[in-house]
Scaffold this motif. Sequence first.
Motif, PDB file in Angstrom:
ATOM      1  N   TRP A  25       0.834  -1.207   0.000  1.00 12.55           N
ATOM      2  CA  TRP A  25       0.000   0.000   0.000  1.00 12.55           C
ATOM      3  C   TRP A  25       0.863   1.250   0.000  1.00 12.55           C
ATOM      4  O   TRP A  25       0.609   2.199  -0.732  1.00 12.55           O
ATOM      5  N   LEU A  26       1.924   1.230   0.814  1.00 16.73           N
ATOM      6  CA  LEU A  26       2.794   2.395   0.909  1.00 16.73           C
ATOM      7  C   LEU A  26       3.539   2.654  -0.398  1.00 16.73           C
ATOM      8  O   LEU A  26       3.811   3.799  -0.745  1.00 16.73           O
ATOM      9  N   VAL A  56       4.979  -2.814  12.088  1.00 11.83           N
ATOM     10  CA  VAL A  56       5.484  -3.105  10.740  1.00 11.83           C
ATOM     11  C   VAL A  56       6.402  -1.983  10.276  1.00 11.83           C
ATOM     12  O   VAL A  56       7.495  -2.232   9.750  1.00 11.83           O
ATOM     13  N   LEU A  57       5.976  -0.748  10.469  1.00 11.72           N
ATOM     14  CA  LEU A  57       6.784   0.394  10.029  1.00 11.72           C
ATOM     15  C   LEU A  57       8.109   0.458  10.782  1.00 11.72           C
ATOM     16  O   LEU A  57       9.147   0.780  10.193  1.00 11.72           O
ATOM     17  N   ALA A  58       8.099   0.128  12.063  1.00 11.23           N
ATOM     18  CA  ALA A  58       9.336   0.131  12.850  1.00 11.23           C
ATOM     19  C   ALA A  58      10.296  -0.940  12.332  1.00 11.23           C
ATOM     20  O   ALA A  58      11.486  -0.666  12.117  1.00 11.23           O
ATOM     21  N   ALA A  59       9.803  -2.148  12.114  1.00  7.23           N
ATOM     22  CA  ALA A  59      10.654  -3.233  11.617  1.00  7.23           C
ATOM     23  C   ALA A  59      11.184  -2.915  10.228  1.00  7.23           C
ATOM     24  O   ALA A  59      12.373  -3.109   9.943  1.00  7.23           O
ATOM     25  N   CYS A  60      10.315  -2.398   9.373  1.00  6.08           N
ATOM     26  CA  CYS A  60      10.727  -2.066   8.005  1.00  6.08           C
ATOM     27  C   CYS A  60      11.651  -0.849   7.987  1.00  6.08           C
ATOM     28  O   CYS A  60      12.557  -0.769   7.154  1.00  6.08           O
ATOM     29  N   GLY A  61      11.441   0.085   8.888  1.00  6.85           N
ATOM     30  CA  GLY A  61      12.336   1.234   8.998  1.00  6.85           C
ATOM     31  C   GLY A  61      13.720   0.812   9.449  1.00  6.85           C
ATOM     32  O   GLY A  61      14.736   1.246   8.891  1.00  6.85           O
ATOM     33  N   ASP A  62      13.786  -0.073  10.459  1.00  5.30           N
ATOM     34  CA  ASP A  62      15.072  -0.577  10.942  1.00  5.30           C
ATOM     35  C   ASP A  62      15.818  -1.335   9.845  1.00  5.30           C
ATOM     36  O   ASP A  62      17.045  -1.335   9.816  1.00  5.30           O
ATOM     37  N   GLY A  64      15.650  -0.586   6.699  1.00  2.00           N
ATOM     38  CA  GLY A  64      15.930   0.314   5.590  1.00  2.00           C
ATOM     39  C   GLY A  64      14.940   0.231   4.440  1.00  2.00           C
ATOM     40  O   GLY A  64      15.205   0.717   3.343  1.00  2.00           O
ATOM     41  N   LEU A  65      13.767  -0.348   4.693  1.00  2.00           N
ATOM     42  CA  LEU A  65      12.758  -0.490   3.637  1.00  2.00           C
ATOM     43  C   LEU A  65      11.765   0.664   3.610  1.00  2.00           C
ATOM     44  O   LEU A  65      11.049   0.847   2.634  1.00  2.00           O
ATOM     45  N   VAL A  66      11.703   1.414   4.699  1.00  2.00           N
ATOM     46  CA  VAL A  66      10.751   2.504   4.850  1.00  2.00           C
ATOM     47  C   VAL A  66      11.475   3.693   5.457  1.00  2.00           C
ATOM     48  O   VAL A  66      12.345   3.531   6.309  1.00  2.00           O
ATOM     49  N   ARG A  67      11.101   4.866   5.020  1.00  2.00           N
ATOM     50  CA  ARG A  67      11.664   6.104   5.564  1.00  2.00           C
ATOM     51  C   ARG A  67      10.560   6.875   6.267  1.00  2.00           C
ATOM     52  O   ARG A  67       9.466   7.050   5.728  1.00  2.00           O
ATOM     53  N   ARG A  68      10.842   7.341   7.476  1.00  2.00           N
ATOM     54  CA  ARG A  68       9.916   8.177   8.245  1.00  2.00           C
ATOM     55  C   ARG A  68      10.255   9.625   7.950  1.00  2.00           C
ATOM     56  O   ARG A  68      11.412  10.032   8.025  1.00  2.00           O
ATOM     57  N   ILE A  69       9.237  10.419   7.648  1.00  2.00           N
ATOM     58  CA  ILE A  69       9.415  11.835   7.336  1.00  2.00           C
ATOM     59  C   ILE A  69       8.740  12.636   8.441  1.00  2.00           C
ATOM     60  O   ILE A  69       7.553  12.452   8.717  1.00  2.00           O
ATOM     61  N   GLU A  70       9.489  13.528   9.056  1.00  2.88           N
ATOM     62  CA  GLU A  70       8.973  14.375  10.127  1.00  2.88           C
ATOM     63  C   GLU A  70       8.814  15.791   9.574  1.00  2.88           C
ATOM     64  O   GLU A  70       9.808  16.474   9.334  1.00  2.88           O
ATOM     65  N   LEU A  71       7.597  16.215   9.346  1.00  3.00           N
ATOM     66  CA  LEU A  71       7.317  17.544   8.826  1.00  3.00           C
ATOM     67  C   LEU A  71       6.716  18.392   9.941  1.00  3.00           C
ATOM     68  O   LEU A  71       5.712  18.000  10.546  1.00  3.00           O
ATOM     69  N   SER A  72       7.299  19.528  10.216  1.00  5.74           N
ATOM     70  CA  SER A  72       6.839  20.402  11.284  1.00  5.74           C
ATOM     71  C   SER A  72       5.345  20.693  11.145  1.00  5.74           C
ATOM     72  O   SER A  72       4.873  21.098  10.084  1.00  5.74           O
ATOM     73  N   PHE A  78       5.306   8.303   6.002  1.00 10.16           N
ATOM     74  CA  PHE A  78       6.215   7.229   5.642  1.00 10.16           C
ATOM     75  C   PHE A  78       6.233   7.050   4.132  1.00 10.16           C
ATOM     76  O   PHE A  78       5.250   7.327   3.449  1.00 10.16           O
ATOM     77  N   GLU A  79       7.381   6.572   3.635  1.00 13.60           N
ATOM     78  CA  GLU A  79       7.514   6.309   2.204  1.00 13.60           C
ATOM     79  C   GLU A  79       8.466   5.149   1.991  1.00 13.60           C
ATOM     80  O   GLU A  79       9.269   4.813   2.860  1.00 13.60           O
ATOM     81  N   ARG A  80       8.371   4.536   0.820  1.00  9.68           N
ATOM     82  CA  ARG A  80       9.246   3.418   0.460  1.00  9.68           C
ATOM     83  C   ARG A  80      10.544   3.887  -0.173  1.00  9.68           C
ATOM     84  O   ARG A  80      11.518   3.143  -0.210  1.00  9.68           O
ATOM     85  N   ARG A  81      10.594   5.089  -0.689  1.00 12.73           N
ATOM     86  CA  ARG A  81      11.802   5.586  -1.351  1.00 12.73           C
ATOM     87  C   ARG A  81      12.861   5.866  -0.282  1.00 12.73           C
ATOM     88  O   ARG A  81      12.727   6.797   0.501  1.00 12.73           O
ATOM     89  N   THR A  82      13.893   5.039  -0.244  1.00 11.39           N
ATOM     90  CA  THR A  82      14.929   5.146   0.775  1.00 11.39           C
ATOM     91  C   THR A  82      16.313   5.130   0.146  1.00 11.39           C
ATOM     92  O   THR A  82      16.486   4.699  -0.991  1.00 11.39           O
TER      93      THR A  82
END
Length: 146
Positions: A25-26, A56-62, A64-72, A78-82
């Motif tokens: 989905w992501l 899932v996002l935490a495991a995939c982030g660890d 390197g499959l998912v990137r977390r984006i922090e926008l003020s 989250f996105e798959r482009r890493t």
Amino acid sequence: MPDSAATLRAAGLRVTKPRQAVLGWLGEHPHATVEAIAAGVRESLGSVSIQAVYDVLAACGDAGLVRRIELSGHPARFERRTGDNHHHLVCRRCGRAEDVDCVRGEAPCLTPHDRRGFAVDEAEIVFWGLCPDCSGVSDHHEEFAR
């Protein structure tokens, strides 16, 4: 986008339906919030908790499959482009986010004036403005693509 099961295996992660559904989905809906991901995944799985999506996002982030984006001022997205050190364009009015490639093309694509002893390997930039729909101007996207 590669097959989610193969991607998970290659990263050394167990293949589960929630992981496959979240990655799938992501891949089609980048820059999504956890709530949006959960709602999208529920359409295919029928039921999934917000906590399961976070897990899932935490495991995939660890991995390197998912990137977390922090926008003020916005929830995490989250996105798959890493791994390519790209940046983002964000609309101040509607929150739309789009990827924008680095000007130089290699990490880091900005160099600080004073590194203060840091070994810099990544730069994260957010360009804020109004998207074409909110500004009423349709050629803004093309301007950034040049």
